[in-house]
Design a protein around this motif. Structure first.
Motif, PDB file in Angstrom:
ATOM      1  N   TRP A 170       0.831  -1.210   0.000  1.00 41.53           N
ATOM      2  CA  TRP A 170       0.000   0.000   0.000  1.00 41.53           C
ATOM      3  C   TRP A 170       0.862   1.255   0.000  1.00 41.53           C
ATOM      4  CZ3 TRP A 170       0.354   3.400   4.061  1.00 41.53           C
ATOM      5  CH2 TRP A 170       0.929   2.915   5.235  1.00 41.53           C
ATOM      6  N   LYS A 171       2.073   1.186   0.567  1.00 42.36           N
ATOM      7  CA  LYS A 171       2.960   2.351   0.554  1.00 42.36           C
ATOM      8  C   LYS A 171       3.403   2.676  -0.866  1.00 42.36           C
ATOM      9  CE  LYS A 171       4.761   1.925   5.213  1.00 42.36           C
ATOM     10  NZ  LYS A 171       5.953   1.785   6.046  1.00 42.36           N
ATOM     11  N   ARG A 172       3.723   1.647  -1.642  1.00 49.12           N
ATOM     12  CA  ARG A 172       4.107   1.869  -3.040  1.00 49.12           C
ATOM     13  C   ARG A 172       2.926   2.373  -3.844  1.00 49.12           C
ATOM     14  NH1 ARG A 172       8.997   0.660  -5.145  1.00 49.12           N
ATOM     15  NH2 ARG A 172       8.546   0.373  -7.323  1.00 49.12           N
ATOM     16  N   ALA A 173       1.753   1.830  -3.568  1.00 43.41           N
ATOM     17  CA  ALA A 173       0.553   2.232  -4.306  1.00 43.41           C
ATOM     18  C   ALA A 173       0.228   3.703  -4.076  1.00 43.41           C
ATOM     19  CB  ALA A 173      -0.633   1.353  -3.896  1.00 43.41           C
ATOM     20  N   LEU A 174       0.483   4.207  -2.870  1.00 44.97           N
ATOM     21  CA  LEU A 174       0.200   5.608  -2.548  1.00 44.97           C
ATOM     22  C   LEU A 174       1.345   6.550  -2.928  1.00 44.97           C
ATOM     23  CD1 LEU A 174      -1.516   5.266   0.938  1.00 44.97           C
ATOM     24  CD2 LEU A 174      -2.598   5.690  -1.263  1.00 44.97           C
ATOM     25  N   GLY A 175       2.485   5.999  -3.307  1.00 42.19           N
ATOM     26  CA  GLY A 175       3.616   6.819  -3.713  1.00 42.19           C
ATOM     27  C   GLY A 175       4.531   7.227  -2.579  1.00 42.19           C
ATOM     28  N   ILE A 176       4.328   6.651  -1.399  1.00 39.16           N
ATOM     29  CA  ILE A 176       5.149   6.999  -0.240  1.00 39.16           C
ATOM     30  C   ILE A 176       6.597   6.578  -0.464  1.00 39.16           C
ATOM     31  CG2 ILE A 176       5.521   6.505   2.216  1.00 39.16           C
ATOM     32  CD1 ILE A 176       2.448   6.313   2.462  1.00 39.16           C
ATOM     33  N   ARG A 236      13.162   9.995  -2.931  1.00 40.47           N
ATOM     34  CA  ARG A 236      13.550  11.316  -3.432  1.00 40.47           C
ATOM     35  C   ARG A 236      14.157  12.169  -2.314  1.00 40.47           C
ATOM     36  NH1 ARG A 236       8.942  14.090  -6.253  1.00 40.47           N
ATOM     37  NH2 ARG A 236       9.188  15.964  -5.057  1.00 40.47           N
ATOM     38  N   ILE A 237      13.535  12.126  -1.146  1.00 41.84           N
ATOM     39  CA  ILE A 237      14.057  12.878   0.002  1.00 41.84           C
ATOM     40  C   ILE A 237      15.455  12.381   0.374  1.00 41.84           C
ATOM     41  CG2 ILE A 237      13.761  13.270   2.487  1.00 41.84           C
ATOM     42  CD1 ILE A 237      10.709  13.260   1.944  1.00 41.84           C
ATOM     43  N   ALA A 238      15.618  11.068   0.420  1.00 40.47           N
ATOM     44  CA  ALA A 238      16.913  10.488   0.774  1.00 40.47           C
ATOM     45  C   ALA A 238      17.982  10.871  -0.244  1.00 40.47           C
ATOM     46  CB  ALA A 238      16.799   8.975   0.869  1.00 40.47           C
ATOM     47  N   LYS A 239      17.624  10.874  -1.505  1.00 42.09           N
ATOM     48  CA  LYS A 239      18.589  11.202  -2.555  1.00 42.09           C
ATOM     49  C   LYS A 239      18.990  12.668  -2.496  1.00 42.09           C
ATOM     50  CE  LYS A 239      19.376  10.591  -7.484  1.00 42.09           C
ATOM     51  NZ  LYS A 239      18.818  10.146  -8.752  1.00 42.09           N
ATOM     52  N   THR A 286      18.731  14.869   0.139  1.00 35.73           N
ATOM     53  CA  THR A 286      19.346  15.300   1.394  1.00 35.73           C
ATOM     54  C   THR A 286      20.590  14.501   1.751  1.00 35.73           C
ATOM     55  OG1 THR A 286      17.990  13.816   2.734  1.00 35.73           O
ATOM     56  CG2 THR A 286      17.142  16.047   2.356  1.00 35.73           C
ATOM     57  N   GLY A 287      20.708  13.300   1.208  1.00 39.40           N
ATOM     58  CA  GLY A 287      21.837  12.440   1.561  1.00 39.40           C
ATOM     59  C   GLY A 287      21.617  11.714   2.877  1.00 39.40           C
ATOM     60  N   ILE A 288      20.399  11.814   3.421  1.00 34.18           N
ATOM     61  CA  ILE A 288      20.069  11.154   4.684  1.00 34.18           C
ATOM     62  C   ILE A 288      19.172   9.958   4.377  1.00 34.18           C
ATOM     63  CG2 ILE A 288      18.970  11.398   6.934  1.00 34.18           C
ATOM     64  CD1 ILE A 288      19.516  14.434   6.680  1.00 34.18           C
ATOM     65  N   PRO A 289      19.615   8.744   4.710  1.00 34.45           N
ATOM     66  CA  PRO A 289      18.803   7.554   4.432  1.00 34.45           C
ATOM     67  C   PRO A 289      17.495   7.559   5.227  1.00 34.45           C
ATOM     68  CG  PRO A 289      21.036   6.956   5.110  1.00 34.45           C
ATOM     69  CD  PRO A 289      20.889   8.421   5.330  1.00 34.45           C
ATOM     70  N   THR A 290      16.457   6.975   4.654  1.00 31.36           N
ATOM     71  CA  THR A 290      15.172   6.920   5.351  1.00 31.36           C
ATOM     72  C   THR A 290      14.911   5.551   5.969  1.00 31.36           C
ATOM     73  OG1 THR A 290      14.097   6.394   3.257  1.00 31.36           O
ATOM     74  CG2 THR A 290      14.095   8.696   3.934  1.00 31.36           C
ATOM     75  N   THR A 291      15.801   4.586   5.717  1.00 32.61           N
ATOM     76  CA  THR A 291      15.638   3.274   6.335  1.00 32.61           C
ATOM     77  C   THR A 291      16.472   3.205   7.601  1.00 32.61           C
ATOM     78  OG1 THR A 291      17.482   2.287   5.116  1.00 32.61           O
ATOM     79  CG2 THR A 291      15.296   2.147   4.099  1.00 32.61           C
TER      80      THR A 291
END
Length: 56
Positions: A14-20, A26-29, A31-36
């Motif tokens: 559902w996260k992929r389906a909503l575009g999350i 994009r944010i990680a790329k 800012t250079g800060i990983p989101t995982t």
């Protein structure tokens, strides 16, 4: 008890389906800060090791 029928190779996110997922990537790329969690731990660990073993 709930029985789930699992078909190998077929899943729904559902996260992929909503575009999350795309937004987080994009944010990680940008800012250079990983989101995982694992990516963030790796980045922090590398920074600590560089600070300890930095040559002067």
């Amino acid at each position: 008890m709930k029985d789930k029928i699992k078909i190998p190779g077929v899943f729904f996110s559902w996260k992929r389906a909503l575009g999350i997922t795309k937004v987080k990537q994009r944010i990680a790329k940008e800012t250079g800060i990983p989101t995982t969690q694992s990516g963030l731990e790796k980045k922090i660990g590398n920074a600590i090791l560089k600070a300890i073993f930095r040559r002067q």
